[in-house]
Motif scaffolding. Structure first.
Motif, PDB file in Angstrom:
ATOM      1  N   ASP A 197      -8.149   9.714   2.457  1.00 13.51           N
ATOM      2  CA  ASP A 197      -7.323  10.136   1.308  1.00 13.51           C
ATOM      3  C   ASP A 197      -6.022  10.761   1.823  1.00 13.51           C
ATOM      4  OD1 ASP A 197      -7.723  10.786  -1.936  1.00 13.51           O
ATOM      5  OD2 ASP A 197      -6.246  11.976  -0.884  1.00 13.51           O
ATOM      6  N   SER A 198      -4.903  10.250   1.280  1.00 15.46           N
ATOM      7  CA  SER A 198      -3.590  10.673   1.789  1.00 15.46           C
ATOM      8  C   SER A 198      -3.364  12.180   1.671  1.00 15.46           C
ATOM      9  CB  SER A 198      -2.471   9.895   1.085  1.00 15.46           C
ATOM     10  OG  SER A 198      -2.561  10.032  -0.305  1.00 15.46           O
ATOM     11  N   LEU A 199      -3.899  12.803   0.619  1.00 18.48           N
ATOM     12  CA  LEU A 199      -3.676  14.243   0.459  1.00 18.48           C
ATOM     13  C   LEU A 199      -4.492  15.040   1.488  1.00 18.48           C
ATOM     14  CD1 LEU A 199      -2.284  16.501  -1.030  1.00 18.48           C
ATOM     15  CD2 LEU A 199      -3.977  16.321  -2.852  1.00 18.48           C
ATOM     16  N   ILE A 248     -12.294  -2.246   5.703  1.00 16.20           N
ATOM     17  CA  ILE A 248     -11.924  -0.842   5.454  1.00 16.20           C
ATOM     18  C   ILE A 248     -13.153   0.053   5.666  1.00 16.20           C
ATOM     19  CG2 ILE A 248     -11.108   0.832   3.742  1.00 16.20           C
ATOM     20  CD1 ILE A 248      -9.598  -1.461   2.341  1.00 16.20           C
ATOM     21  N   HIS A 260      -0.305  13.122  -7.023  1.00 12.50           N
ATOM     22  CA  HIS A 260      -1.519  12.502  -6.490  1.00 12.50           C
ATOM     23  C   HIS A 260      -2.508  12.112  -7.586  1.00 12.50           C
ATOM     24  CE1 HIS A 260      -3.867  11.549  -2.995  1.00 12.50           C
ATOM     25  NE2 HIS A 260      -4.907  12.217  -3.434  1.00 12.50           N
ATOM     26  N   LEU A 314      -4.977  -6.259   2.564  1.00 12.11           N
ATOM     27  CA  LEU A 314      -5.789  -5.891   1.406  1.00 12.11           C
ATOM     28  C   LEU A 314      -6.130  -7.086   0.512  1.00 12.11           C
ATOM     29  CD1 LEU A 314      -4.124  -2.498   0.374  1.00 12.11           C
ATOM     30  CD2 LEU A 314      -6.116  -2.870   1.817  1.00 12.11           C
ATOM     31  N   LYS A 363     -12.499  -5.272   2.033  1.00  8.04           N
ATOM     32  CA  LYS A 363     -13.364  -4.120   1.738  1.00  8.04           C
ATOM     33  C   LYS A 363     -14.283  -3.819   2.920  1.00  8.04           C
ATOM     34  CE  LYS A 363     -13.955  -1.378  -1.720  1.00  8.04           C
ATOM     35  NZ  LYS A 363     -12.829  -0.481  -2.034  1.00  8.04           N
ATOM     36  N   GLY A 371     -13.992   3.482   1.333  1.00  8.08           N
ATOM     37  CA  GLY A 371     -13.592   2.087   1.104  1.00  8.08           C
ATOM     38  C   GLY A 371     -12.135   1.960   0.714  1.00  8.08           C
ATOM     39  N   LYS A 372     -11.365   3.029   0.968  1.00  4.54           N
ATOM     40  CA  LYS A 372      -9.926   3.031   0.626  1.00  4.54           C
ATOM     41  C   LYS A 372      -9.113   3.390   1.860  1.00  4.54           C
ATOM     42  CE  LYS A 372     -10.441   3.024  -4.030  1.00  4.54           C
ATOM     43  NZ  LYS A 372     -10.160   1.816  -4.767  1.00  4.54           N
ATOM     44  N   VAL A 373      -7.877   2.917   1.864  1.00  4.22           N
ATOM     45  CA  VAL A 373      -6.918   3.341   2.881  1.00  4.22           C
ATOM     46  C   VAL A 373      -5.876   4.212   2.183  1.00  4.22           C
ATOM     47  CG1 VAL A 373      -7.187   1.422   4.475  1.00  4.22           C
ATOM     48  CG2 VAL A 373      -5.648   1.161   2.526  1.00  4.22           C
ATOM     49  N   PRO A 374      -5.213   5.122   2.903  1.00  3.13           N
ATOM     50  CA  PRO A 374      -5.282   5.318   4.334  1.00  3.13           C
ATOM     51  C   PRO A 374      -6.488   6.159   4.763  1.00  3.13           C
ATOM     52  CG  PRO A 374      -3.800   6.929   3.396  1.00  3.13           C
ATOM     53  CD  PRO A 374      -4.247   6.042   2.263  1.00  3.13           C
ATOM     54  N   SER A 380       0.813  -1.220   0.000  1.00  7.03           N
ATOM     55  CA  SER A 380       0.000   0.000   0.000  1.00  7.03           C
ATOM     56  C   SER A 380       0.847   1.271   0.000  1.00  7.03           C
ATOM     57  CB  SER A 380      -0.961   0.003   1.180  1.00  7.03           C
ATOM     58  OG  SER A 380      -1.781   1.138   1.112  1.00  7.03           O
ATOM     59  N   SER A 381       1.078   1.789  -1.200  1.00  6.59           N
ATOM     60  CA  SER A 381       1.908   2.991  -1.337  1.00  6.59           C
ATOM     61  C   SER A 381       1.225   4.202  -0.706  1.00  6.59           C
ATOM     62  CB  SER A 381       2.171   3.260  -2.819  1.00  6.59           C
ATOM     63  OG  SER A 381       0.963   3.414  -3.510  1.00  6.59           O
ATOM     64  N   TRP A 382      -0.107   4.271  -0.815  1.00  8.92           N
ATOM     65  CA  TRP A 382      -0.814   5.438  -0.254  1.00  8.92           C
ATOM     66  C   TRP A 382      -0.705   5.424   1.264  1.00  8.92           C
ATOM     67  CZ3 TRP A 382      -2.203   8.658  -4.074  1.00  8.92           C
ATOM     68  CH2 TRP A 382      -2.487   8.113  -5.331  1.00  8.92           C
TER      69      TRP A 382
HETATM   70  N1  GSH Z   1      -6.213   8.603  -3.606  1.00  7.02           N
HETATM   71  C1  GSH Z   1      -6.317   7.705  -2.490  1.00  7.02           C
HETATM   72  C2  GSH Z   1      -6.001   6.310  -2.983  1.00  7.02           C
HETATM   73  C3  GSH Z   1      -6.267   5.272  -1.962  1.00  7.02           C
HETATM   74  C4  GSH Z   1      -6.138   3.863  -2.509  1.00  7.02           C
HETATM   75  O1  GSH Z   1      -6.325   3.593  -3.724  1.00  7.02           O
HETATM   76  N2  GSH Z   1      -5.862   2.921  -1.606  1.00  7.02           N
HETATM   77  C5  GSH Z   1      -5.760   1.525  -1.940  1.00  7.02           C
HETATM   78  C6  GSH Z   1      -4.568   0.883  -1.248  1.00  7.02           C
HETATM   79  S1  GSH Z   1      -3.013   1.564  -1.701  1.00  7.02           S
HETATM   80  C7  GSH Z   1      -6.979   0.798  -1.368  1.00  7.02           C
HETATM   81  O2  GSH Z   1      -7.551   1.230  -0.397  1.00  7.02           O
HETATM   82  N3  GSH Z   1      -7.303  -0.355  -1.950  1.00  7.02           N
HETATM   83  C8  GSH Z   1      -8.323  -1.190  -1.396  1.00  7.02           C
HETATM   84  C9  GSH Z   1      -9.563  -1.241  -2.222  1.00  7.02           C
HETATM   85  O3  GSH Z   1      -9.686  -0.478  -3.200  1.00  7.02           O
HETATM   86  O4  GSH Z   1     -10.433  -2.060  -1.871  1.00  7.02           O
HETATM   87  C10 GSH Z   1      -5.397   8.197  -1.362  1.00  7.02           C
HETATM   88  O5  GSH Z   1      -4.489   8.968  -1.635  1.00  7.02           O
HETATM   89  O6  GSH Z   1      -5.600   7.870  -0.184  1.00  7.02           O
END
Ligand code: GSH
Length: 206
Positions: free
Chosen positions: A69-71, A48, A105, A39, A45, A55-58, A15-17
């Motif tokens: 959202d990281s930003l 999260i 981003h 993940l 899902k 539904g996304k991390v972080p 998870s780069s974000w």
């Molecule tokens: N733009 C978002 C991107 C977040 C993202 O895509 N996270 C991925 C992991 S690196 C995630 O949550 N994937 C799980 C999924 O989509 O179910 C941010 O900067 O936080």
């Protein structure tokens, strides 16, 4: 009640974000807890979504507030800790920092898809003109900023900041896929990131 910060993160390996948000929290030096979510698990899902409405991390939980959202997390940290050096002090440099952060981003789709984030080394990437153009652009950003802040610390704006946290996963991608820049200043910057104590901590604990 003491402030409570919790970062909801994906696996360190993938998870780069998540790495970005974690690096910023470590840089500020706040006390925070982490909740890592695998993940690849079928339940990822749902898990999260217990914390992060996108539904996304972080995601960052600060007491009862959730920021995703990281930003957005970066900007929130900067608002709470304006003297922590997350953004450069000078207004023009701050505007440039926001430009490169936003460019990172919202772009670099070829780097993301041809070099999926992984901490493993020795991976092969799918080469293409688009990928080469994006790598060239990343190098141009790093070179331009490092040339301007040559007299200060080794990071993009001298001291470590949000811009470095946003680009750190690209440095790790280059390492994982064995991409070596021909430019000395770019290579030096990559080494600064790879030798950052928190980047090392993230990689060694994975
Ligand atoms: N733009 C978002 C991107 C977040 C993202 O895509 N996270 C991925 C992991 S690196 C995630 O949550 N994937 C799980 C999924 O989509 O179910 C941010 O900067 O936080």
């Amino acid at each position: 009640m003491a402030d409570k910060f919790t970062l909801i993160l994906g696996d360190r390996q993938l998870s780069s974000w998540s790495l970005r948000a974690w690096l910023m929290a470590k840089h500020i030096g706040i006390d925070f807890e982490t909740k890592f979510i695998n993940l690849s698990a079928p339940s990822a899902k749902d898990e999260i979504l217990r914390y992060s409405p996108s539904g996304k991390v972080p995601a960052l939980m600060h007491n009862d507030l959730v920021i995703w959202d990281s930003l957005a997390i970066a900007e929130y940290f900067n608002e709470l800790f304006p003297t922590s050096g997350l953004f450069p002090r000078d207004v023009n440099s701050r505007a440039i920092a926001r430009s490169v952060i936003s460019e990172m981003h919202s772009g670099f789709q070829s780097i993301r898809s041809s070099m999926p984030f992984s901490l493993n080394c020795g991976l092969s990437f799918i080469d293409s003109d688009e990928l080469r153009l994006e790598i060239k652009r990343v190098e141009e950003i790093w070179l331009g900023l490092r040339t301007k802040s040559v007299d200060s610390g080794g990071y993009l704006f001298g001291e470590f900041g949000i811009a470095d946290a946003m680009f750190a996963p690209v440095v790790l991608r280059f390492k994982a896929y064995g991409y070596q820049s021909k430019n000395e200043i770019v290579t030096e910057y990559c080494n600064t990131i790879l030798n950052n104590q928190f980047v090392k901590e993230w990689c060694t604990n994975s």
